[in-house]
Design a protein around this motif. Structure first.
Motif, PDB file in Angstrom:
ATOM      1  N   THR A 197       0.830  -1.199   0.000  1.00  0.00           N
ATOM      2  CA  THR A 197       0.000   0.000   0.000  1.00  0.00           C
ATOM      3  C   THR A 197       0.868   1.254   0.000  1.00  0.00           C
ATOM      4  O   THR A 197       0.562   2.244  -0.692  1.00  0.00           O
ATOM      5  CB  THR A 197      -0.945  -0.003   1.220  1.00  0.00           C
ATOM      6  OG1 THR A 197      -1.774  -1.162   1.166  1.00  0.00           O
ATOM      7  CG2 THR A 197      -1.821   1.232   1.232  1.00  0.00           C
ATOM      8  N   GLU A 233     -10.950   2.065   4.067  1.00  0.00           N
ATOM      9  CA  GLU A 233      -9.565   2.365   4.428  1.00  0.00           C
ATOM     10  C   GLU A 233      -8.991   1.402   5.464  1.00  0.00           C
ATOM     11  O   GLU A 233      -7.792   1.443   5.777  1.00  0.00           O
ATOM     12  CB  GLU A 233      -9.452   3.801   4.947  1.00  0.00           C
ATOM     13  CG  GLU A 233     -10.268   4.118   6.198  1.00  0.00           C
ATOM     14  CD  GLU A 233     -11.685   4.587   5.893  1.00  0.00           C
ATOM     15  OE1 GLU A 233     -12.323   5.160   6.805  1.00  0.00           O
ATOM     16  OE2 GLU A 233     -12.164   4.357   4.762  1.00  0.00           O
ATOM     17  N   ARG A 236      -4.680  -4.019   2.032  1.00  0.00           N
ATOM     18  CA  ARG A 236      -5.976  -3.377   1.839  1.00  0.00           C
ATOM     19  C   ARG A 236      -6.513  -3.733   0.461  1.00  0.00           C
ATOM     20  O   ARG A 236      -5.787  -3.675  -0.541  1.00  0.00           O
ATOM     21  CB  ARG A 236      -5.831  -1.867   1.969  1.00  0.00           C
ATOM     22  CG  ARG A 236      -7.139  -1.104   1.985  1.00  0.00           C
ATOM     23  CD  ARG A 236      -6.915   0.368   2.290  1.00  0.00           C
ATOM     24  NE  ARG A 236      -6.088   1.011   1.272  1.00  0.00           N
ATOM     25  CZ  ARG A 236      -5.379   2.120   1.483  1.00  0.00           C
ATOM     26  NH1 ARG A 236      -5.373   2.670   2.685  1.00  0.00           N
ATOM     27  NH2 ARG A 236      -4.677   2.657   0.512  1.00  0.00           N
TER      28      ARG A 236
END
Length: 438
Positions: free
Chosen positions: A210, A316, A337
């Motif tokens: 990420t 998120e 994520r």
């Protein structure tokens, strides 16, 4: 924290990093508005692949003499007969591998999305720079010195744990784009070395995937003539993967395999951020609708998609928020994520998902090699427990048993053919050590 709204026992197993199997009960999953795409968009993407066939043939004549990047659908009866539950072993002839681990040019499923997005960029630049006149022109012109000179004025950026970067880097450098790959801490050294040999700029990050994506996106936004291949949000990437649905439909037709409510198509897809499995599932559903049962497979430490699908945690949220550390030998799936594009496009249509411990992935690397001669990396073997173990637990009524036994089961193997021999042998030996009692 936002309400979890998930089965407590299953959720506790997931958050403890234990192997977990989850079945989608149809509960709505909060997400953004789904992208307005359908079968026509998938067919348009296939047409673009076909337009580029002359170019791909010119660039990679030894690997793809017809210019088509595709993999075979391989029956694996010995592997299935060995590891299916005893009462279902008569169904071993219904189990196949979709061999994207051996896709030409890039050697992984990422060839479908990564190469496709580079081709989309090349097409736009070539039309704007008058290298080609229109879609009916000869795309082999894009391999000319004139085209390379035009492409060299543009920057191509991507973030990757390895395979996507290699696919984008291979195609980008073949065309002459200046190509930068941001590599997360999980990326293997040999993948970085191979990219550098292609002439790509490799930027190494000490943080996870990420963070690498955020850095690559920021660099692209600050540069002129730059294009960022966004594994989290790119619709082009997603549609590149989706063409696999049309290709598999053609392969099944040639094998006289029916897909229907009575004979569903069960597909087991390794999942990182979700672009590849989500795109493939979307393409298959565009052809076969609800008769496709898609199952996503993730490492126990990196279960970002399963976490997102089974809870009401916000987009998120990451695996770190539920106590997982995102540390896995399956570098291609080491993602914290999930992609919200994928959740919006196919999340409610995922039949189920499951997590696999690292040792179990290594076991299936060895089993696939021993029984069928397949050369896989750990992330590519993540789908086997779903096809040969988990899904059969759903055969708890006579009707369900008949449906699952009549189904066609496809394990999507996503990478491994490009792994250097020394590294592959080390993975294989670890797996063989774990399977000595099989």
């Amino acid at each position: 924290m936002t309400e979890i709204n998930a089965d407590t026992w299953t959720w506790n197993r997931l958050s403890r990093g234990e192997p977990t199997f989850w079945l989608n009960t149809g509960r709505p999953i909060p997400h953004e508005t789904p992208p307005n795409i359908g079968l026509r968009d998938v067919e348009d993407a296939r047409a673009r692949w076909e337009r580029f066939a002359p170019l791909l043939k010119a660039l990679f004549p030894d690997q793809i003499p017809d210019g088509i990047i595709e993999s075979p659908l391989i029956p694996v009866p010995k592997l299935a007969a060995r590891f299916l539950p005893d009462e279902h072993r008569q169904s071993s002839s219904h189990v196949f591998v979709k061999a994207d681990h051996a896709l030409p040019v890039a050697g992984s499923v990422k060839a479908r999305g990564g190469i496709y997005e580079v081709l989309c960029l090349a097409e736009r630049v070539a039309l704007a720079e008058k290298v080609i006149g229109d879609y009916q022109d000869d795309y082999a012109k894009l391999a000319s010195p004139t085209a390379r000179e035009k492409f060299a004025r543009y920057r191509l950026l991507v973030a990757s744990t390895g395979n996507l970067g290699f696919a984008v880097g291979t195609m980008g450098r073949a065309l002459g784009f200046e190509t930068t790959v941001h590599m997360s801490s999980d990326a293997k050294t040999w993948k970085k070395d191979r990219l550098r040999k292609l002439g790509a700029i490799v930027i190494e990050h000490s943080a996870d995937y990420t963070s690498a994506v955020a850095a690559a996106r920021a660099e692209a936004e600050a540069a002129d003539n730059a294009h960022f291949v966004d594994d989290e949000q790119s619709l082009e990437l997603f549609l590149g993967y989706s063409v696999a649905g049309l290709r598999v439909a053609d392969q099944l037709k040639k094998l006289n395999i029916e897909v229907s409510a009575q004979r569903p198509l069960c597909v087991y897809l390794p999942c990182g951020v979700g672009g590849a499995p989500g795109g493939v599932l979307f393409g298959l559903r565009a052809v076969f609708g609800d008769n496709v049962w898609g199952f996503f497979a993730e490492p126990t430490a990196s279960a970002c998609m399963l976490m997102r699908l089974m809870s009401h945690l916000p987009p998120e949220a990451s695996v770190y928020d539920i106590g997982l550390d995102n540390r896995t030998e399956a570098d291609g799936l080491a993602v914290g994520r999930a992609s919200e594009l994928v959740v919006a496009a196919v999340g409610e249509h995922v039949k189920g998902a499951f997590t696999v411990a690292d040792d179990e992935m290594f076991r299936w690397v060895a089993r696939a090699h021993r029984e069928e001669g397949l050369r896989l990396e750990p992330s590519a073997a993540a789908g086997f427990p779903g096809a040969l173990q988990h899904v059969w637990s759903l055969a708890n009524t006579d009707a369900a048993r008949k449906q699952i036994e009549a189904a066609t089961h496809i394990v999507w193997t996503t990478g491994g053919s490009m792994v250097p021999e020394e590294q592959y042998q080390a993975m294989l030996q670890r797996g063989l050590g774990l399977t000595r009692l099989d």
